[in-house]
Design a protein around this motif. Sequence first.
Motif, PDB file in Angstrom:
ATOM      1  N   TYR A  49       7.307  -8.692  -3.122  1.00  0.00           N
ATOM      2  CA  TYR A  49       6.939  -8.208  -1.793  1.00  0.00           C
ATOM      3  C   TYR A  49       6.066  -6.976  -2.005  1.00  0.00           C
ATOM      4  O   TYR A  49       6.509  -6.008  -2.621  1.00  0.00           O
ATOM      5  CB  TYR A  49       8.187  -7.814  -1.004  1.00  0.00           C
ATOM      6  N   LYS A  50       4.817  -7.046  -1.501  1.00  0.00           N
ATOM      7  CA  LYS A  50       3.878  -5.952  -1.762  1.00  0.00           C
ATOM      8  C   LYS A  50       3.547  -5.195  -0.488  1.00  0.00           C
ATOM      9  O   LYS A  50       3.205  -5.804   0.523  1.00  0.00           O
ATOM     10  CB  LYS A  50       2.584  -6.516  -2.370  1.00  0.00           C
ATOM     11  N   TYR A  51       3.620  -3.894  -0.557  1.00  0.00           N
ATOM     12  CA  TYR A  51       3.242  -3.026   0.556  1.00  0.00           C
ATOM     13  C   TYR A  51       2.248  -2.003   0.033  1.00  0.00           C
ATOM     14  O   TYR A  51       2.375  -1.516  -1.086  1.00  0.00           O
ATOM     15  CB  TYR A  51       4.491  -2.381   1.184  1.00  0.00           C
ATOM     16  N   MET A  92      19.641  -6.246  -5.377  1.00  0.00           N
ATOM     17  CA  MET A  92      18.924  -7.490  -5.047  1.00  0.00           C
ATOM     18  C   MET A  92      17.511  -7.548  -5.610  1.00  0.00           C
ATOM     19  O   MET A  92      16.917  -8.624  -5.675  1.00  0.00           O
ATOM     20  CB  MET A  92      18.840  -7.664  -3.524  1.00  0.00           C
ATOM     21  N   GLY A  93      16.967  -6.385  -5.952  1.00  0.00           N
ATOM     22  CA  GLY A  93      15.587  -6.411  -6.430  1.00  0.00           C
ATOM     23  C   GLY A  93      15.235  -5.125  -7.155  1.00  0.00           C
ATOM     24  O   GLY A  93      15.991  -4.150  -7.141  1.00  0.00           O
ATOM     25  N   GLU A  94      14.080  -5.151  -7.789  1.00  0.00           N
ATOM     26  CA  GLU A  94      13.610  -3.947  -8.476  1.00  0.00           C
ATOM     27  C   GLU A  94      12.430  -3.352  -7.693  1.00  0.00           C
ATOM     28  O   GLU A  94      11.528  -4.078  -7.283  1.00  0.00           O
ATOM     29  CB  GLU A  94      13.165  -4.290  -9.888  1.00  0.00           C
ATOM     30  N   VAL A  95      12.480  -2.035  -7.498  1.00  0.00           N
ATOM     31  CA  VAL A  95      11.472  -1.395  -6.650  1.00  0.00           C
ATOM     32  C   VAL A  95      10.522  -0.562  -7.511  1.00  0.00           C
ATOM     33  O   VAL A  95      10.961   0.288  -8.286  1.00  0.00           O
ATOM     34  CB  VAL A  95      12.162  -0.506  -5.596  1.00  0.00           C
ATOM     35  N   LEU A  96       9.219  -0.839  -7.379  1.00  0.00           N
ATOM     36  CA  LEU A  96       8.202  -0.094  -8.137  1.00  0.00           C
ATOM     37  C   LEU A  96       7.377   0.761  -7.184  1.00  0.00           C
ATOM     38  O   LEU A  96       7.003   0.303  -6.109  1.00  0.00           O
ATOM     39  CB  LEU A  96       7.202  -1.031  -8.823  1.00  0.00           C
ATOM     40  N   GLY A  97       7.050   1.967  -7.618  1.00  0.00           N
ATOM     41  CA  GLY A  97       6.126   2.813  -6.860  1.00  0.00           C
ATOM     42  C   GLY A  97       4.985   3.225  -7.766  1.00  0.00           C
ATOM     43  O   GLY A  97       5.196   3.734  -8.863  1.00  0.00           O
ATOM     44  N   TYR A  98       3.762   2.969  -7.331  1.00  0.00           N
ATOM     45  CA  TYR A  98       2.573   3.351  -8.104  1.00  0.00           C
ATOM     46  C   TYR A  98       1.398   3.435  -7.155  1.00  0.00           C
ATOM     47  O   TYR A  98       1.546   3.202  -5.956  1.00  0.00           O
ATOM     48  CB  TYR A  98       2.304   2.377  -9.251  1.00  0.00           C
ATOM     49  N   GLY A  99       0.249   3.770  -7.688  1.00  0.00           N
ATOM     50  CA  GLY A  99      -0.933   3.716  -6.829  1.00  0.00           C
ATOM     51  C   GLY A  99      -1.912   4.850  -7.032  1.00  0.00           C
ATOM     52  O   GLY A  99      -1.886   5.560  -8.035  1.00  0.00           O
ATOM     53  N   GLY A 138      -3.698   9.405  -1.663  1.00  0.00           N
ATOM     54  CA  GLY A 138      -2.531   9.267  -0.790  1.00  0.00           C
ATOM     55  C   GLY A 138      -2.156   7.820  -0.541  1.00  0.00           C
ATOM     56  O   GLY A 138      -1.643   7.475   0.526  1.00  0.00           O
ATOM     57  N   ASN A 139      -2.409   6.961  -1.492  1.00  0.00           N
ATOM     58  CA  ASN A 139      -2.190   5.509  -1.331  1.00  0.00           C
ATOM     59  C   ASN A 139      -1.114   5.016  -2.298  1.00  0.00           C
ATOM     60  O   ASN A 139      -1.300   4.998  -3.502  1.00  0.00           O
ATOM     61  CB  ASN A 139      -3.513   4.792  -1.574  1.00  0.00           C
ATOM     62  N   LEU A 140       0.036   4.653  -1.709  1.00  0.00           N
ATOM     63  CA  LEU A 140       1.158   4.137  -2.495  1.00  0.00           C
ATOM     64  C   LEU A 140       1.159   2.616  -2.518  1.00  0.00           C
ATOM     65  O   LEU A 140       0.972   1.976  -1.486  1.00  0.00           O
ATOM     66  CB  LEU A 140       2.478   4.598  -1.849  1.00  0.00           C
ATOM     67  N   HIS A 141       1.378   2.013  -3.689  1.00  0.00           N
ATOM     68  CA  HIS A 141       1.697   0.600  -3.776  1.00  0.00           C
ATOM     69  C   HIS A 141       3.193   0.483  -4.032  1.00  0.00           C
ATOM     70  O   HIS A 141       3.687   0.920  -5.065  1.00  0.00           O
ATOM     71  CB  HIS A 141       0.893  -0.078  -4.884  1.00  0.00           C
ATOM     72  N   LEU A 142       3.870  -0.072  -3.054  1.00  0.00           N
ATOM     73  CA  LEU A 142       5.308  -0.272  -3.129  1.00  0.00           C
ATOM     74  C   LEU A 142       5.542  -1.761  -3.377  1.00  0.00           C
ATOM     75  O   LEU A 142       5.137  -2.584  -2.565  1.00  0.00           O
ATOM     76  CB  LEU A 142       5.923   0.156  -1.788  1.00  0.00           C
ATOM     77  N   ASN A 143       6.100  -2.095  -4.509  1.00  0.00           N
ATOM     78  CA  ASN A 143       6.352  -3.502  -4.854  1.00  0.00           C
ATOM     79  C   ASN A 143       7.856  -3.706  -5.019  1.00  0.00           C
ATOM     80  O   ASN A 143       8.518  -2.913  -5.693  1.00  0.00           O
ATOM     81  CB  ASN A 143       5.678  -3.892  -6.185  1.00  0.00           C
ATOM     82  N   ILE A 144       8.369  -4.753  -4.410  1.00  0.00           N
ATOM     83  CA  ILE A 144       9.780  -5.088  -4.590  1.00  0.00           C
ATOM     84  C   ILE A 144       9.837  -6.452  -5.277  1.00  0.00           C
ATOM     85  O   ILE A 144       9.309  -7.427  -4.760  1.00  0.00           O
ATOM     86  CB  ILE A 144      10.529  -5.100  -3.244  1.00  0.00           C
TER      87      ILE A 144
END
Length: 479
Positions: free
Chosen positions: A358-360, A383-390, A395-401
């Motif tokens: 799931y990409k935000y 339930m999942g692994e959460v990544l924060g990068y970007g 000021g742009n976060l990529h939040l991946n679950i």
Amino acid sequence: SSAAAHIQRNPTYSVLNSNDVSYFKSVLGESSVVQDEDRVAVANVDWMGKYKGSSQLLLLPKSTTEVSKILSYCNSRRLAVVPQGGNTGLVGGSVPVHDEVIISLGGMNNIISFDNVNGILTCEAGCVLENLSSFVENKGFIMPLDLGAKGSCHIGGNISTNAGGLRFIRYGSLHGNVLGLEVVLANGTVLDMLTTLRKDNTGYDLKHLFIGSEGSLGVVTKVAILTPAKLPSTNVAFLSCNDYMSCQKLLLAAKRSLGEIVSAFEFMDRHCIDLAMKYLEGVQNPLPASPYNFYVLIETTGSDESYDKAKLEAFLLRSMEDGLVADGVIAQDISQASNFWRIREGISEASVKVGAVYKYDLSIPVEKLYDIVEEMRSRVGGMGEVLGYGHLGDGNLHLNILSSKYSDKILEQIEPFVYEWTSNQRGSISAEHGLGVMKAEKIHYSKSSEAVQLMGSIKKLLDPNSILNPYKVLPQSVL
Ligand code: FAD
Ligand code: 2HG
Ligand code: ZN
């Protein structure tokens, strides 16, 4: 099944028939009208394997005139279409939702001209970004944008999504760098806005409507783009920080003391590095001594080799003394530099190997940017692994679950929370990937109802039969 499977087909669209296919063959020639199941299947599925359409037809026009004839016909027949570039989009915008005809721009990949004095490239929309990069670099210039999908994405797709990417911090948005466009409207009208002027305040600047409108207002066929001069000295540092506050302070320090030479400022949390090391072939952890919570990649680009390097080294030393940086290394050669970049650019690629993702893609004030990652981690739990990068510098976060498979239970933990949270910060629910089919109904989290209504009016004006990329970008309620 497709992540857009819940969307009903709009019954006012016609269903493709054999007369349609014959017409397309008469215009494009047999080999550019693709019905072969395997080839059409590839074009029906997005890069993540998450969104799948059921189109029966892929068209490969070779010229603006052919695009114009296709659209004019589809408009009069009320056949819905989806424009497709390199099909690397991350919001399900580049593939059909149902049986829309796919118009691929891949056959329109000629460079038209290059102005060596002013650094202005004019080319067709289907040129692959990496090919354009090589072309202009040979002439002493660079493309104003760069992104991990460069080997497949088209400049037309980049413009249609208003892609940001890794050089945004230095060269800014495509709204600034695109000087001219040629676009084919839904009824087949060719709109020539292909100027190469830096300054042109004659009436409304219509090209901006097509930058970032994700194929919903017209098909981009030609592009004129400003390319900055290639500078002789590039340096890349890979650093680690113990906490997010240090990353923030490091960004401010870099702006202050590296100022004019900063060309990238990217961040990744520990989970990203672990993922990259697990799934990307041939990469090495540049800072293997110990696991750190955060990693930052800083690139500088300037005109004086020894001065630039000394500046970066002094910055690194000072940041370590001040306790902002836990450890760090400056690439000593091109292969080390490309290893650093491979890690950062490869996170997306690694993220789709786990199973479900799931990409935000959020714009959030830098002070708050990592809070949502931590909140999400506690919501999702085991339930999942959460990544924060970007692109921290923007000021742009990529939040991946990431999870082994898609499930409603995880999705309920993520949405609408992620959109509400972002909206409360007055952030953007799409910083650079667009809305596509994923977020067409979510636009109100980032735009006022008056603004969305006006967008609907513009859409109806330019595409009254709504044949262009249906179910994408705008909510059904305004169409
Ligand atoms: P497609 O995916 O084919 O299409 C994207 C959208 O544009 C669709 O709505 C499509 O209908 C429309 N479209 C395509 N071509 C045309 C045209 N000629 N005329 C009208 N409409 C058209 N994005 C960023 O902003 N920054 C990044 O750093 C970044 N990194 C990425 C890294 C990876 C590994 C991947 C897979 C994606 C990344 N993206 C990034 C997503 C990004 O949107 C795309 O990579 C790129 O801009 C899309 O180009 P494309 O040619 O693949 O377009
Ligand atoms: C990036 O910056 C891209 O790597 C992709 O925009 C982000 O896959 C993602 O979520
Ligand atoms: Zn990005």
